[in-house]
Design a protein around this motif. Structure first.
Motif, mmCIF file in Angstrom:
data_model
loop_
_atom_site.group_PDB
_atom_site.id
_atom_site.type_symbol
_atom_site.label_atom_id
_atom_site.label_comp_id
_atom_site.label_asym_id
_atom_site.label_seq_id
_atom_site.Cartn_x
_atom_site.Cartn_y
_atom_site.Cartn_z
ATOM 1 N N ALA A 1 0.951 -1.238 0.096
ATOM 2 C CA ALA A 1 -0.186 0.054 0.030
ATOM 3 C C ALA A 1 0.907 1.037 0.024
ATOM 4 C CB ALA A 1 -0.852 0.068 1.361
ATOM 5 N N PHE A 2 0.545 2.307 -0.898
ATOM 6 C CA PHE A 2 1.190 3.476 -0.964
ATOM 7 C C PHE A 2 0.092 4.464 -0.189
ATOM 8 C CE2 PHE A 2 3.603 2.071 -4.614
ATOM 9 C CZ PHE A 2 4.826 2.467 -4.506
ATOM 10 N N VAL A 3 0.564 5.197 0.989
ATOM 11 C CA VAL A 3 -0.319 6.169 1.520
ATOM 12 C C VAL A 3 0.596 7.550 1.421
ATOM 13 C CG1 VAL A 3 -1.333 6.820 3.553
ATOM 14 C CG2 VAL A 3 -0.938 4.411 3.072
ATOM 15 N N SER A 4 -0.075 8.474 1.155
ATOM 16 C CA SER A 4 0.574 9.939 1.062
ATOM 17 C C SER A 4 -0.423 10.695 1.854
ATOM 18 C CB SER A 4 0.872 10.286 -0.226
ATOM 19 O OG SER A 4 -0.293 10.877 -0.863
ATOM 20 N N PHE A 5 0.184 11.624 2.629
ATOM 21 C CA PHE A 5 -0.349 12.825 3.450
ATOM 22 C C PHE A 5 0.116 13.947 3.821
ATOM 23 C CE2 PHE A 5 1.713 9.591 6.268
ATOM 24 C CZ PHE A 5 2.432 10.598 7.060
ATOM 25 N N PRO A 6 -0.543 15.170 3.957
ATOM 26 C CA PRO A 6 0.173 16.359 4.493
ATOM 27 C C PRO A 6 0.460 16.310 5.869
ATOM 28 C CG PRO A 6 -2.197 16.751 4.447
ATOM 29 C CD PRO A 6 -1.838 15.313 3.850
ATOM 30 N N ASN A 7 1.637 16.950 5.960
ATOM 31 C CA ASN A 7 2.418 16.703 7.304
ATOM 32 C C ASN A 7 1.772 17.817 8.105
ATOM 33 O OD1 ASN A 7 4.089 16.099 9.547
ATOM 34 N ND2 ASN A 7 5.693 17.095 8.389
ATOM 35 N N PHE A 8 1.142 17.885 9.039
ATOM 36 C CA PHE A 8 0.791 18.744 10.063
ATOM 37 C C PHE A 8 1.526 19.204 11.178
ATOM 38 C CE2 PHE A 8 -3.237 17.150 8.385
ATOM 39 C CZ PHE A 8 -4.076 18.459 8.147
ATOM 40 N N ALA A 9 2.754 18.658 11.115
ATOM 41 C CA ALA A 9 3.814 19.189 11.878
ATOM 42 C C ALA A 9 5.006 19.687 11.154
ATOM 43 C CB ALA A 9 4.565 18.050 12.655
ATOM 44 N N HIS A 10 4.559 20.348 10.046
ATOM 45 C CA HIS A 10 5.695 21.085 9.265
ATOM 46 C C HIS A 10 5.753 22.286 9.922
ATOM 47 C CE1 HIS A 10 6.880 23.760 5.997
ATOM 48 N NE2 HIS A 10 7.655 22.824 5.565
ATOM 49 N N TRP A 11 6.949 22.914 9.646
ATOM 50 C CA TRP A 11 7.382 24.148 10.499
ATOM 51 C C TRP A 11 6.325 25.380 10.315
ATOM 52 C CZ3 TRP A 11 8.646 28.911 8.112
ATOM 53 C CH2 TRP A 11 8.981 28.775 6.865
ATOM 54 N N ARG A 12 5.915 25.332 9.094
ATOM 55 C CA ARG A 12 4.759 26.639 9.040
ATOM 56 C C ARG A 12 3.822 26.377 9.747
ATOM 57 N NH1 ARG A 12 6.874 26.363 3.182
ATOM 58 N NH2 ARG A 12 8.206 27.693 2.726
ATOM 59 N N VAL A 13 3.210 25.038 9.646
ATOM 60 C CA VAL A 13 2.059 24.938 10.364
ATOM 61 C C VAL A 13 2.153 25.196 11.845
ATOM 62 C CG1 VAL A 13 0.436 23.154 11.155
ATOM 63 C CG2 VAL A 13 1.106 23.057 8.865
ATOM 64 N N ARG A 14 3.344 24.869 12.421
ATOM 65 C CA ARG A 14 3.721 25.303 13.605
ATOM 66 C C ARG A 14 3.912 26.732 13.986
ATOM 67 N NH1 ARG A 14 8.112 20.577 15.808
ATOM 68 N NH2 ARG A 14 7.326 18.978 14.497
ATOM 69 N N MET A 15 4.396 27.267 12.955
ATOM 70 C CA MET A 15 4.431 28.770 13.076
ATOM 71 C C MET A 15 3.365 29.279 13.157
ATOM 72 S SD MET A 15 7.806 29.631 13.764
ATOM 73 C CE MET A 15 7.782 27.798 14.953
ATOM 74 N N SER A 16 2.193 29.104 12.142
ATOM 75 C CA SER A 16 0.841 29.641 12.103
ATOM 76 C C SER A 16 0.154 29.388 13.370
ATOM 77 C CB SER A 16 0.249 29.081 11.018
ATOM 78 O OG SER A 16 -1.053 29.411 10.907
ATOM 79 N N LEU A 17 0.392 28.317 14.087
ATOM 80 C CA LEU A 17 -0.286 27.966 15.493
ATOM 81 C C LEU A 17 0.438 29.121 16.309
ATOM 82 C CD1 LEU A 17 -0.930 24.289 15.048
ATOM 83 C CD2 LEU A 17 -2.672 26.018 15.324
ATOM 84 N N LEU A 18 1.806 28.944 16.373
ATOM 85 C CA LEU A 18 2.552 29.539 17.493
ATOM 86 C C LEU A 18 2.098 31.053 17.298
ATOM 87 C CD1 LEU A 18 4.381 29.397 19.897
ATOM 88 C CD2 LEU A 18 6.337 29.547 18.032
ATOM 89 N N PHE A 19 2.414 31.850 16.138
ATOM 90 C CA PHE A 19 2.435 33.244 16.152
ATOM 91 C C PHE A 19 1.011 33.557 15.728
ATOM 92 C CE2 PHE A 19 7.034 32.315 15.633
ATOM 93 C CZ PHE A 19 7.520 32.911 16.860
ATOM 94 N N GLY A 20 0.256 32.982 15.129
ATOM 95 C CA GLY A 20 -1.038 33.430 14.652
ATOM 96 C C GLY A 20 -2.249 32.833 15.635
ATOM 97 N N GLY A 21 -1.938 31.903 16.289
ATOM 98 C CA GLY A 21 -2.897 31.261 16.980
ATOM 99 C C GLY A 21 -3.994 30.694 16.510
ATOM 100 N N ARG A 22 -3.817 30.391 14.984
ATOM 101 C CA ARG A 22 -5.054 29.834 14.319
ATOM 102 C C ARG A 22 -4.645 28.626 13.342
ATOM 103 N NH1 ARG A 22 -7.821 34.422 11.222
ATOM 104 N NH2 ARG A 22 -9.405 32.764 10.843
ATOM 105 N N MET A 23 -5.515 27.926 13.091
ATOM 106 C CA MET A 23 -5.141 26.859 12.082
ATOM 107 C C MET A 23 -4.716 27.343 10.540
ATOM 108 S SD MET A 23 -5.404 23.936 13.884
ATOM 109 C CE MET A 23 -5.134 22.841 12.470
ATOM 110 N N PRO A 24 -3.706 26.732 10.225
ATOM 111 C CA PRO A 24 -2.937 27.238 9.040
ATOM 112 C C PRO A 24 -3.787 27.053 7.795
ATOM 113 C CG PRO A 24 -1.907 25.377 9.618
ATOM 114 C CD PRO A 24 -2.786 25.606 10.715
ATOM 115 N N VAL A 25 -3.798 28.144 6.865
ATOM 116 C CA VAL A 25 -4.260 27.751 5.444
ATOM 117 C C VAL A 25 -2.727 27.770 4.606
ATOM 118 C CG1 VAL A 25 -5.592 28.651 3.724
ATOM 119 C CG2 VAL A 25 -6.542 28.788 5.970
ATOM 120 N N THR A 26 -2.554 26.676 3.922
ATOM 121 C CA THR A 26 -1.243 26.821 2.979
ATOM 122 C C THR A 26 -1.635 26.080 1.892
ATOM 123 O OG1 THR A 26 -0.810 24.349 3.730
ATOM 124 C CG2 THR A 26 0.040 26.088 5.197
ATOM 125 N N ARG A 27 -0.811 26.226 1.011
ATOM 126 C CA ARG A 27 -0.706 25.540 -0.377
ATOM 127 C C ARG A 27 -1.379 24.060 -0.353
ATOM 128 N NH1 ARG A 27 2.709 22.583 -3.970
ATOM 129 N NH2 ARG A 27 4.018 22.477 -2.408
#
Length: 196
Positions: free
Chosen positions: A109-135
């Motif tokens: 089985a091949f499984v692919s997924f977006p990584n919700f621990a990527h640094w941009r996601v972390r920064m969005s939560l840390l500095f913006g306090g909101r769930m990120p919207v990314t590409r």
């Protein structure tokens, strides 16, 4: 081979010609068409969105409308060489059960997924306090089909706890492959190849 999304290209590059493939959540069938045209693969698809089903069928692909959370039980054990679940795991109700089903239906089985621990996601939560919207995560928190926010380390733990064999792993930053070193922080997207 036709131009595919980077995670789909990795999958296509690693599927053996003349294989039997079930693409679950196949979208408009881009991967299936590439596999059929370039590798003589017997590709079948399961897709929940009727517009995507119509688009895939118009390309001459064998796609049925269905819900992966419910309809995979209708497929016999070992009926495919590969089961593919691309950018869909995080939308399923029980990802652990989904992996069991993938490896019941397919030998691998091949499984692919977006990584919700990527640094941009972390920064969005840390500095913006909101769930990120990314590409790769373009919807707002209330409009997203993503119900499980999986990270690479979470997925590795699920694979380990389920006693599954990891045959391959690839990580993407942007549209380019990146190293597995610090992938949980640096990769936006992951692709795994598993065997039961």
């Amino acid at each position: 081979m036709s131009k595919l999304r980077p995670d789909l290209q990795i999958i296509a590059d690693n599927i053996v010609p003349y294989s039997r493939v079930l693409d679950i959540g196949c979208g408009d069938g881009a991967l299936m068409a590439a596999l059929r045209d370039d590798k003589d693969v017997d590709a079948r698809g399961l897709e929940i969105d009727p517009a995507n089903v119509s688009s895939a069928v118009a390309k001459g692909l064998s796609v049925v409308q269905g819900d992966a959370d419910i309809d995979l039980s209708a497929y016999p054990d070992g009926s495919f060489d590969y089961a593919v679940l691309s950018q869909t795991l995080q939308t399923t109700h029980r990802p652990d059960v989904m992996l069991e089903e993938l490896l019941r239906i397919g030998k691998q089985a091949f499984v692919s997924f977006p990584n919700f621990a990527h640094w941009r996601v972390r920064m969005s939560l840390l500095f913006g306090g909101r769930m990120p919207v990314t590409r790769l995560l373009p919807q707002t928190w209330y409009d997203t089909p993503n119900i499980h926010h999986v990270t690479i380390d979470d997925f590795r733990a699920l694979v380990r706890d389920g006693k599954l064999q990891q045959e391959g792993q690839w990580f993407l930053s942007g549209d380019k492959q990146t190293s597995k070193a610090a992938a949980n922080l640096l990769a936006e997207h992951a692709v795994f190849l598993l065997r039961g």
